[in-house]
Design an enzyme around this catalytic site. Structure first.
Site, PDB file in Angstrom:
ATOM      1  N   LYS A  48       0.880   1.411  -7.364  1.00  0.00           N
ATOM      2  CA  LYS A  48       1.709   2.589  -8.115  1.00  0.00           C
ATOM      3  C   LYS A  48       1.650   4.011  -7.634  1.00  0.00           C
ATOM      4  CE  LYS A  48       3.334   0.317 -12.282  1.00  0.00           C
ATOM      5  NZ  LYS A  48       2.337  -1.219 -12.166  1.00  0.00           N
ATOM      6  N   ASN A  49       0.375   4.081  -6.791  1.00  0.00           N
ATOM      7  CA  ASN A  49      -0.121   5.311  -6.256  1.00  0.00           C
ATOM      8  C   ASN A  49       0.230   5.492  -4.803  1.00  0.00           C
ATOM      9  OD1 ASN A  49      -1.574   6.399  -8.432  1.00  0.00           O
ATOM     10  ND2 ASN A  49      -2.819   4.449  -8.117  1.00  0.00           N
TER      11      ASN A  49
ATOM     12  N   ASP B  74       1.871  -3.541   4.433  1.00  0.00           N
ATOM     13  CA  ASP B  74       1.087  -3.255   3.161  1.00  0.00           C
ATOM     14  C   ASP B  74       0.308  -1.877   3.469  1.00  0.00           C
ATOM     15  OD1 ASP B  74      -0.304  -3.635   0.861  1.00  0.00           O
ATOM     16  OD2 ASP B  74      -2.188  -3.962   2.060  1.00  0.00           O
TER      17      ASP B  74
ATOM     18  N   ARG C 151      -3.287  -3.866 -10.970  1.00  0.00           N
ATOM     19  CA  ARG C 151      -4.532  -3.305 -11.678  1.00  0.00           C
ATOM     20  C   ARG C 151      -5.073  -4.134 -12.492  1.00  0.00           C
ATOM     21  NH1 ARG C 151      -2.459   2.609 -13.571  1.00  0.00           N
ATOM     22  NH2 ARG C 151      -1.759   2.505 -11.608  1.00  0.00           N
TER      23      ARG C 151
ATOM     24  N   ASP D 163      -2.802  -0.036   1.209  1.00  0.00           N
ATOM     25  CA  ASP D 163      -4.135  -0.100   1.138  1.00  0.00           C
ATOM     26  C   ASP D 163      -4.956  -1.023   2.075  1.00  0.00           C
ATOM     27  OD1 ASP D 163      -4.033   2.034  -1.023  1.00  0.00           O
ATOM     28  OD2 ASP D 163      -3.457   0.243  -2.239  1.00  0.00           O
TER      29      ASP D 163
ATOM     30  N   ASP E 236      -3.656  -7.237   4.239  1.00  0.00           N
ATOM     31  CA  ASP E 236      -5.216  -7.341   4.500  1.00  0.00           C
ATOM     32  C   ASP E 236      -5.627  -8.257   3.396  1.00  0.00           C
ATOM     33  OD1 ASP E 236      -4.583  -5.308   2.263  1.00  0.00           O
ATOM     34  OD2 ASP E 236      -6.592  -4.948   2.437  1.00  0.00           O
TER      35      ASP E 236
END
Ligand code: G6P
Ligand code: MG
Length: 213
Positions: free
Chosen positions: A116-117, A8, A48, A10, A169
């Protein structure tokens, strides 16, 4: 033996989970909604609009679809603004040596992030070249805890589920990895990752049974 590691992004490779949190915190504060790090654990790994729903449910607030989209866009604007300042200090300690160790051992690596970022973050920190595949929120139909993202990651590396290990995480991500038939190591405190059998807070401690060339 492990042939592939699926990360993953973030909160696992980079501290951008902090910026996702600050994005939602701004939206919550502007509206007088209650939101803290504890509630934020439910937003990890979740797309989101679903993250916004976690905050709305926590505050027992109901909004129209249009309003939800407006607030989700607002959070993304704040997040993208924060991304403009990311630098090497945002990379999780020990990650780069760990990625180098895996690469030297011939292990294939992929990023499997709901964001998406994600490609913006990887490129800004010059991390893209480590990964044989990058699967993001733009490439999937069903979010974590659905296994789709990890199954796609493994397939892109040409590997089967039992050849891969996942680092996550988010509780939703640990569940997705297990649903994909993969072993998963939780990154963070075990209290927030009830489904993870093993958790780490430090990459130097990770022992992966890799085949030495
Ligand atoms: C990651 C983060 C979540 C975020 C999701 C969607 O999984 O952990 O906090 O909501 O990506 O990110 P995006 O950048 O597309 O809003
Ligand atoms: Mg994460």
């Amino acid at each position: 033996t492990v042939k592939g590691v699926l990360f993953d992004l973030d909160g696992v490779v980079v501290f951008t989970d902090k910026y996702h949190y600050l994005g939602w915190k701004k939206v919550a504060d502007d509206n007088g909604w209650n939101f803290d790090e504890e509630v934020n654990h439910g937003c990890r790994g979740v797309p989101r609009l679903a993250s916004l729903q976690v905050i709305l449910d926590h505050n027992k607030v109901e909004l129209s679809q249009e309003e939800k989209e407006r607030f989700a866009d607002k959070k993304n604007e704040v997040y993208k603004e924060l991304l403009k300042q990311i630098n090497a200090e945002d990379v999780y300690p020990g990650v780069i040596p760990f990625l180098e160790k895996l690469r030297n051992a011939g292990i294939k690596m992929a990023i499997c992030s709901s964001s998406k970022n994600a490609t913006t973050v990887l490129d800004a920190l010059d991390l893209t070249s480590f990964f044989g595949a990058v699967i993001t929120g733009n490439d999937i139909e069903k979010p974590k805890p659905d296994p789709e993202i990890f199954l796609k990651g493994a397939a892109s590396l040409g590997l089967t589920s039992d050849e891969c290990i996942v680092f996550e995480d988010a509780e939703s991500g640990v569940q997705a990895a297990h649903a994909a038939g993969m072993k998963c190591i939780g990154v963070g405190e075990a209290a927030h990752l009830p489904s993870a059998k093993t958790c780490i807070t430090d990459y130097a401690s990770v022992m992966i049974p890799v085949q030495t060339p």
